[in-house]
Design an enzyme around this catalytic site. Structure first.
Site, mmCIF file in Angstrom:
data_model
loop_
_atom_site.group_PDB
_atom_site.id
_atom_site.type_symbol
_atom_site.label_atom_id
_atom_site.label_comp_id
_atom_site.label_asym_id
_atom_site.label_seq_id
_atom_site.Cartn_x
_atom_site.Cartn_y
_atom_site.Cartn_z
ATOM 1 N N TRP A 59 -67.873 22.242 33.769
ATOM 2 C CA TRP A 59 -67.565 20.814 33.538
ATOM 3 C C TRP A 59 -66.258 20.462 34.258
ATOM 4 O O TRP A 59 -66.122 19.371 34.799
ATOM 5 C CB TRP A 59 -67.460 20.514 32.033
ATOM 6 C CG TRP A 59 -68.794 20.357 31.359
ATOM 7 C CD1 TRP A 59 -69.983 20.906 31.739
ATOM 8 C CD2 TRP A 59 -69.088 19.577 30.181
ATOM 9 N NE1 TRP A 59 -70.989 20.535 30.877
ATOM 10 C CE2 TRP A 59 -70.475 19.728 29.909
ATOM 11 C CE3 TRP A 59 -68.318 18.790 29.331
ATOM 12 C CZ2 TRP A 59 -71.101 19.093 28.822
ATOM 13 C CZ3 TRP A 59 -68.943 18.161 28.245
ATOM 14 C CH2 TRP A 59 -70.312 18.313 28.006
ATOM 15 N N LYS A 156 -70.482 17.478 22.063
ATOM 16 C CA LYS A 156 -71.746 18.138 21.696
ATOM 17 C C LYS A 156 -71.773 18.392 20.198
ATOM 18 O O LYS A 156 -70.755 18.737 19.605
ATOM 19 C CB LYS A 156 -71.843 19.472 22.436
ATOM 20 C CG LYS A 156 -73.065 20.275 22.040
ATOM 21 C CD LYS A 156 -73.468 21.259 23.101
ATOM 22 C CE LYS A 156 -72.652 22.542 23.031
ATOM 23 N NZ LYS A 156 -73.047 23.434 24.145
HETATM 24 C C1 SAM Z 1 -71.069 26.042 25.957
HETATM 25 S S1 SAM Z 1 -69.467 26.674 26.253
HETATM 26 C C2 SAM Z 1 -68.769 25.435 27.258
HETATM 27 C C3 SAM Z 1 -69.299 25.395 28.678
HETATM 28 C C4 SAM Z 1 -68.467 24.512 29.578
HETATM 29 N N1 SAM Z 1 -68.662 23.107 29.257
HETATM 30 C C5 SAM Z 1 -68.798 24.723 31.025
HETATM 31 O O1 SAM Z 1 -69.399 23.836 31.610
HETATM 32 O O2 SAM Z 1 -68.447 25.752 31.598
HETATM 33 C C6 SAM Z 1 -68.708 26.431 24.704
HETATM 34 C C7 SAM Z 1 -67.275 26.879 24.636
HETATM 35 O O3 SAM Z 1 -66.669 26.391 23.419
HETATM 36 C C8 SAM Z 1 -65.596 27.253 23.148
HETATM 37 N N2 SAM Z 1 -65.061 27.078 21.792
HETATM 38 C C9 SAM Z 1 -65.712 27.280 20.615
HETATM 39 N N3 SAM Z 1 -64.881 27.110 19.577
HETATM 40 C C10 SAM Z 1 -63.668 26.781 20.102
HETATM 41 C C11 SAM Z 1 -62.396 26.524 19.532
HETATM 42 N N4 SAM Z 1 -62.202 26.570 18.200
HETATM 43 N N5 SAM Z 1 -61.361 26.218 20.348
HETATM 44 C C12 SAM Z 1 -61.546 26.198 21.692
HETATM 45 N N6 SAM Z 1 -62.744 26.455 22.304
HETATM 46 C C13 SAM Z 1 -63.781 26.761 21.514
HETATM 47 C C14 SAM Z 1 -66.201 28.640 23.360
HETATM 48 O O4 SAM Z 1 -65.185 29.610 23.550
HETATM 49 C C15 SAM Z 1 -67.098 28.416 24.585
HETATM 50 O O5 SAM Z 1 -66.488 28.874 25.764
#
Ligand code: SAM
Length: 213
Positions: A59, A156
């Site tokens: 992203w 999301k």
């Molecule tokens: C589906 S991935 C995101 C993909 C990203 N949009 C991309 O295009 O590369 C979801 C991300 O949310 C992060 N995440 C989940 N809980 C989180 C938190 N409490 N604080 C920061 N990041 C978090 C995870 O570590 C993971 O890398």
């Protein structure tokens, strides 16, 4: 023995993976943001974007191209991003539950907050939905601290029991709110993006430090 036939969704998912690889994007998730952007026209040159849950970085790659040299993309994730990114991108390893826009130092106000955050999946649908809805609610809180009035939020959420309450909160904060189901969605049909456009001035919060849990 013949190979089992992939469902439409699975084969779209597979095609998106191969396309992302070919186009040098860090993840297939890029095509969800592209789709949302084409539908809602959120990214353009000069825009300042805060990306919550930015790892592995697709992203940020897409947003950086769209906002150009005059824009800004700040990404936050629990995991360090290693993909090469242009100078208008900054990223930090942080947990959104203890991170606040105030930690950026200057009083930066963003035009757009995006959150693709997802919890570690537990295997239990209801637990995952509950955690995802809590992350979306936290994204809304951060957006209210980080956005300029009139700014936008895309987050999301795996739709569960708290979804109507989330919609209510989004509607109170934004002039226009739409749930959006991306065609490039990977697995469960419960994945939605909540798109809020036009943050109401009265919904802004001061960028106060987060209270650690
Ligand atoms: C589906 S991935 C995101 C993909 C990203 N949009 C991309 O295009 O590369 C979801 C991300 O949310 C992060 N995440 C989940 N809980 C989180 C938190 N409490 N604080 C920061 N990041 C978090 C995870 O570590 C993971 O890398």
């Amino acid at each position: 023995m013949s190979r089992p036939k992939l469902s439409d969704r699975a084969s779209r998912h597979d095609a998106a993976y191969l396309r992302a690889k070919k186009e040098n994007y860090a993840a297939r998730a890029i095509y969800k943001l592209e789709e949302i952007d084409q539908r809602f026209h959120l990214l353009r040159p000069g825009v300042r974007v805060l990306d919550l849950g930015c790892w592995p970085g697709s992203w940020m790659q897409y947003a950086a191209k769209k906002v150009g040299d005059d824009g800004l993309v700040v990404g936050i994730d629990l995991r360090p991003v290693t993909v090469a990114l242009p100078p208008q991108v900054q990223h930090f390893v942080a947990d959104v539950w203890t991170w606040s826009p105030a930690l950026l130092g200057a009083d930066v106000r963003f035009d757009l907050v995006v959150s693709d955050m997802a919890p570690h999946t537990s295997g239990d649908k209801h637990t995952d939905q509950y955690k995802s809805e809590a992350l979306a609610e936290r994204a809304l809180e951060i957006a209210r601290q980080a956005l300029r009035p009139g700014g936008h939020l895309v987050a999301k959420v795996f739709q569960g029991g708290q979804f109507p309450e989330l919609i209510k909160q989004w509607r109170a904060a934004f002039q226009e709110t739409k749930p959006y189901h991306a065609k490039n969605t990977r697995t469960t049909s419960s994945e939605q993006y909540l798109v809020g456009r036009g943050l109401r001035a009265a919904a802004q919060l001061p960028a106060a430090p987060a209270t650690a849990t």
